[in-house]
Design an enzyme around this catalytic site. Structure first.
Site, PDB file in Angstrom:
ATOM      1  N   HIS A 126      32.787  29.581  86.962  1.00  0.00           N
ATOM      2  CA  HIS A 126      31.528  30.293  86.732  1.00  0.00           C
ATOM      3  C   HIS A 126      31.060  30.864  88.065  1.00  0.00           C
ATOM      4  O   HIS A 126      31.701  30.660  89.109  1.00  0.00           O
ATOM      5  CB  HIS A 126      30.491  29.399  86.046  1.00  0.00           C
ATOM      6  CG  HIS A 126      30.209  28.098  86.721  1.00  0.00           C
ATOM      7  ND1 HIS A 126      29.822  28.012  88.046  1.00  0.00           N
ATOM      8  CD2 HIS A 126      30.255  26.817  86.260  1.00  0.00           C
ATOM      9  CE1 HIS A 126      29.623  26.756  88.361  1.00  0.00           C
ATOM     10  NE2 HIS A 126      29.896  26.000  87.308  1.00  0.00           N
ATOM     11  N   GLY A 146      32.329  18.836  95.647  1.00  0.00           N
ATOM     12  CA  GLY A 146      31.078  19.207  94.983  1.00  0.00           C
ATOM     13  C   GLY A 146      30.370  17.999  94.407  1.00  0.00           C
ATOM     14  O   GLY A 146      30.668  16.851  94.750  1.00  0.00           O
ATOM     15  N   ARG A 147      29.455  18.288  93.520  1.00  0.00           N
ATOM     16  CA  ARG A 147      28.685  17.234  92.867  1.00  0.00           C
ATOM     17  C   ARG A 147      29.579  16.541  91.833  1.00  0.00           C
ATOM     18  O   ARG A 147      30.290  17.202  91.085  1.00  0.00           O
ATOM     19  CB  ARG A 147      27.493  17.904  92.172  1.00  0.00           C
ATOM     20  CG  ARG A 147      26.421  16.996  91.698  1.00  0.00           C
ATOM     21  CD  ARG A 147      25.284  17.837  91.113  1.00  0.00           C
ATOM     22  NE  ARG A 147      24.247  16.971  90.579  1.00  0.00           N
ATOM     23  CZ  ARG A 147      24.299  16.420  89.370  1.00  0.00           C
ATOM     24  NH1 ARG A 147      25.308  16.660  88.580  1.00  0.00           N
ATOM     25  NH2 ARG A 147      23.320  15.633  88.959  1.00  0.00           N
ATOM     26  N   ASP A 148      29.547  15.236  91.805  1.00  0.00           N
ATOM     27  CA  ASP A 148      30.275  14.432  90.823  1.00  0.00           C
ATOM     28  C   ASP A 148      31.762  14.786  90.764  1.00  0.00           C
ATOM     29  O   ASP A 148      32.342  14.929  89.685  1.00  0.00           O
ATOM     30  CB  ASP A 148      29.644  14.588  89.437  1.00  0.00           C
ATOM     31  CG  ASP A 148      30.022  13.429  88.510  1.00  0.00           C
ATOM     32  OD1 ASP A 148      30.336  12.343  89.027  1.00  0.00           O
ATOM     33  OD2 ASP A 148      30.011  13.613  87.288  1.00  0.00           O
ATOM     34  N   HIS A 149      32.354  14.933  91.920  1.00  0.00           N
ATOM     35  CA  HIS A 149      33.773  15.278  91.998  1.00  0.00           C
ATOM     36  C   HIS A 149      34.615  14.200  91.314  1.00  0.00           C
ATOM     37  O   HIS A 149      34.478  13.019  91.596  1.00  0.00           O
ATOM     38  CB  HIS A 149      34.187  15.404  93.474  1.00  0.00           C
ATOM     39  CG  HIS A 149      35.578  15.892  93.669  1.00  0.00           C
ATOM     40  ND1 HIS A 149      35.856  17.165  94.107  1.00  0.00           N
ATOM     41  CD2 HIS A 149      36.777  15.310  93.479  1.00  0.00           C
ATOM     42  CE1 HIS A 149      37.158  17.330  94.171  1.00  0.00           C
ATOM     43  NE2 HIS A 149      37.744  16.211  93.803  1.00  0.00           N
ATOM     44  N   ALA A 150      35.485  14.651  90.416  1.00  0.00           N
ATOM     45  CA  ALA A 150      36.418  13.753  89.700  1.00  0.00           C
ATOM     46  C   ALA A 150      35.704  12.674  88.887  1.00  0.00           C
ATOM     47  O   ALA A 150      36.285  11.630  88.581  1.00  0.00           O
ATOM     48  CB  ALA A 150      37.422  13.111  90.658  1.00  0.00           C
ATOM     49  N   GLN A 152      39.439  22.335  94.673  1.00  0.00           N
ATOM     50  CA  GLN A 152      40.038  21.625  93.529  1.00  0.00           C
ATOM     51  C   GLN A 152      39.238  21.964  92.288  1.00  0.00           C
ATOM     52  O   GLN A 152      38.014  22.022  92.335  1.00  0.00           O
ATOM     53  CB  GLN A 152      39.965  20.132  93.832  1.00  0.00           C
ATOM     54  CG  GLN A 152      39.495  19.234  92.716  1.00  0.00           C
ATOM     55  CD  GLN A 152      40.637  18.820  91.817  1.00  0.00           C
ATOM     56  OE1 GLN A 152      41.745  18.669  92.280  1.00  0.00           O
ATOM     57  NE2 GLN A 152      40.356  18.646  90.546  1.00  0.00           N
ATOM     58  N   THR A 153      39.917  22.214  91.179  1.00  0.00           N
ATOM     59  CA  THR A 153      39.162  22.475  89.968  1.00  0.00           C
ATOM     60  C   THR A 153      39.909  22.002  88.738  1.00  0.00           C
ATOM     61  O   THR A 153      41.137  21.919  88.733  1.00  0.00           O
ATOM     62  CB  THR A 153      38.815  23.973  89.832  1.00  0.00           C
ATOM     63  OG1 THR A 153      37.980  24.165  88.699  1.00  0.00           O
ATOM     64  CG2 THR A 153      40.068  24.831  89.681  1.00  0.00           C
ATOM     65  N   ARG A 154      39.148  21.686  87.711  1.00  0.00           N
ATOM     66  CA  ARG A 154      39.730  21.412  86.397  1.00  0.00           C
ATOM     67  C   ARG A 154      38.911  22.160  85.352  1.00  0.00           C
ATOM     68  O   ARG A 154      38.859  21.789  84.191  1.00  0.00           O
ATOM     69  CB  ARG A 154      39.763  19.914  86.109  1.00  0.00           C
ATOM     70  CG  ARG A 154      38.414  19.242  86.238  1.00  0.00           C
ATOM     71  CD  ARG A 154      38.519  17.743  86.008  1.00  0.00           C
ATOM     72  NE  ARG A 154      37.400  17.046  86.595  1.00  0.00           N
ATOM     73  CZ  ARG A 154      36.570  16.248  85.915  1.00  0.00           C
ATOM     74  NH1 ARG A 154      36.728  16.050  84.636  1.00  0.00           N
ATOM     75  NH2 ARG A 154      35.583  15.638  86.536  1.00  0.00           N
ATOM     76  N   HIS A 213      30.793  28.482  91.037  1.00  0.00           N
ATOM     77  CA  HIS A 213      32.065  28.164  91.715  1.00  0.00           C
ATOM     78  C   HIS A 213      32.437  29.286  92.680  1.00  0.00           C
ATOM     79  O   HIS A 213      32.852  29.029  93.820  1.00  0.00           O
ATOM     80  CB  HIS A 213      33.198  28.010  90.689  1.00  0.00           C
ATOM     81  CG  HIS A 213      33.066  26.822  89.791  1.00  0.00           C
ATOM     82  ND1 HIS A 213      33.230  26.901  88.429  1.00  0.00           N
ATOM     83  CD2 HIS A 213      32.774  25.527  90.059  1.00  0.00           C
ATOM     84  CE1 HIS A 213      33.065  25.698  87.892  1.00  0.00           C
ATOM     85  NE2 HIS A 213      32.780  24.850  88.854  1.00  0.00           N
TER      86      HIS A 213
END
Lengths: 77, 384
Positions: free
Chosen positions: B196, B284-288, B190-192, B199
């Site tokens: 980089h 990942g870290r701090d997702h959403a 998932q990405t917003r 990722h």
């Protein structure tokens, strides 16, 4: 007597007292706050091991149509 | 491939004669005007992305979601999918069994009305977003609601036009795609953000144990300063074209609103990817997350409460580029100190790009940077 909505969300299941005590000892110092929450966790885990059954909302004909679209979009050769 | 969530794949898209009849009916039904975000929710229900939901949540389901992060039948579900009504709309549908959901004057769906009910906005905001701070975008949106909801199943009449049609795959399509590719295990990303090197490393690390990678950028309303949807898509096109095996990675967009609900949204994101047919989901870290409302690893820890979610979460810590190792590393793999480490800070990358600069090649692939610099605007509402 009126029942609150909270009462309707939980029900009792009997387990042997020695098992209850064993679980109580086991969860001491873990993130589980009660025997109930531990048992609910384990039961959910066990139930999840049985694959969910259900039908796919599409048939063979749909599948062929989808393949055509995926080809047109470049997802399939 | 996993079954649809809750064991029930949903298809609420009307077609053929049935659709024609419903379109005619829609003309005489009371109209509820909905916005673009709501249209995306309606489509997500209709296409089965929100399976097992068939419509907007009823009172019992909503209460259970708010309190327990589960539907009333115990199926994991963490985000309220609801339709809020104003006073005029409530009057209009009073005593009616059906209504037409309308976007920009055109009927989008038929709603079979089951219930009209009120809910506790404060309780919902605190439980879902973990804070009552009105500055949190999700809390602000919840508190701004009218507070009267309508529930019931929907039937989709028309799909919204999207500039991302080529990438707008439905669960039925991704499931056939994965099957045709012979992927038994599929890891979803998932990405917003634009990609980089960190990722890319994370995705390729996941690909070492999965048959396929499903890159699934979230397209929809975001907050000011976030990358524009088309920018995210272009940048991933550049990355995939130059650095991925076509047989192993595909991209499709997910058109849904970012809710910034942190841990609860991580569960929601995982459920949607399960419905797309993915077996694994990268968290990942701090997702959403947004601001500093959530512990950076809360979105990973919450999966402990959902042993029955039916998709395997894959947890990663932060990566960095180590100049001494000469590679992407993390705390588990690199023995060198901070002076050798170049972080993949999204904020820093955004600042460099906003200033018209190019992030170093250790941080971003030159092809991705070039794709970004070709865009006129990079950020939502011109920020940056």
């Amino acid at each position: 007597m009126n029942t609150t909505s909270e009462e309707n969300k939980f029900t009792s299941v009997s387990i042997p007292a020695p098992l209850f005590n064993k679980i109580k000892d086991r969860i001491a110092g873990t993130g589980f706050t009660s025997v109930s929450s531990y048992v609910a966790y384990i039961l959910r885990e066990v139930l999840a091991e049985t694959p969910e059954t259900g039908t796919e909302p599409f048939d063979k004909e749909d599948e062929e149509r989808v393949k055509d679209r995926l080809r047109s979009l470049g997802y399939l050769d | 491939m996993p079954s649809f969530h809750g064991g029930r794949g949903i298809n609420r898209v009307l077609a053929g004669v049935e659709r024609q009849r419903a379109l005619e009916d829609a003309r005489s039904l009371p109209a509820i005007e909905i916005d673009r975000d709501m249209v995306m929710d309606v489509e997500s229900i209709a296409f089965g992305i929100f399976s097992p939901l068939t419509g907007f949540l009823g009172k019992d389901d909503l209460q259970s979601v708010v309190e327990h992060g589960r539907l009333a039948n115990d199926v994991p579900w963490t985000i309220p999918i609801v339709l809020d009504l104003d006073a005029d709309q409530i009057d209009r549908i009073k005593g009616k069994e059906r209504a037409a959901l309308v976007y920009q004057g055109a009927p989008v769906a038929i709603l079979d009305i089951e219930d009209v009910y009120s809910f506790d906005k404060d309780e919902a905001a605190v439980n879902v977003y973990g804070t009552d701070d009105i500055k949190h975008p999700g809390v602000a949106k919840t508190i701004a609601m009218n507070g009267t909801l309508v529930s019931g199943p929907i039937s989709l009449l028309a799909e919204m036009e999207t500039p991302f049609k080529r990438y707008a795959l439905k669960p039925i399509e991704t499931r056939v795609l994965f099957k045709e590719k012979g992927w038994r295990t599929v890891v979803a990303f998932q990405t917003r953000n634009v990609p980089h090197i960190g990722h890319e490393y994370l995705q390729k690390t996941a690909l070492t144990f999965a048959d396929g990678l499903f890159i699934n950028p979230l397209i929809g309303k975001k907050k000011p300063g976030d990358f524009l949807d088309e920018v995210i898509v272009r940048s991933y096109e550049a990355l995939i074209e130059n650095y991925y095996l076509k047989a192993k990675a595909v991209m499709a967009v997910l058109q849904t609103e970012m809710r910034y609900a942190g841990p609860r949204e991580a569960i929601h994101h995982a459920i949607m990817r399960k419905n797309f047919g993915c077996t694994h989901f990268i968290v990942g870290r701090d997702h959403a997350g947004v601001g500093s409302y959530y512990d950076p690893f809360a979105a990973q820890k919450i999966f402990d409460d959902y042993p029955d979610i039916g998709i395997v979460p894959v947890f990663f810590n932060s990566f960095f580029y180590c100049t001494k190792c000469g590679s992407v590393s993390n705390e588990k793999t690199c023995p060198h100190d901070d002076s050798y480490r170049i972080g993949f800070s999204g904020t820093k990358i955004r600042q460099i790009l906003a200033d018209g600069g190019e992030p170093p090649a250790e941080v971003m692939r030159p092809e991705v940077t070039r794709a970004l610099l070709e865009e006129e605007e990079l950020f939502v509402e011109g920020h940056g």
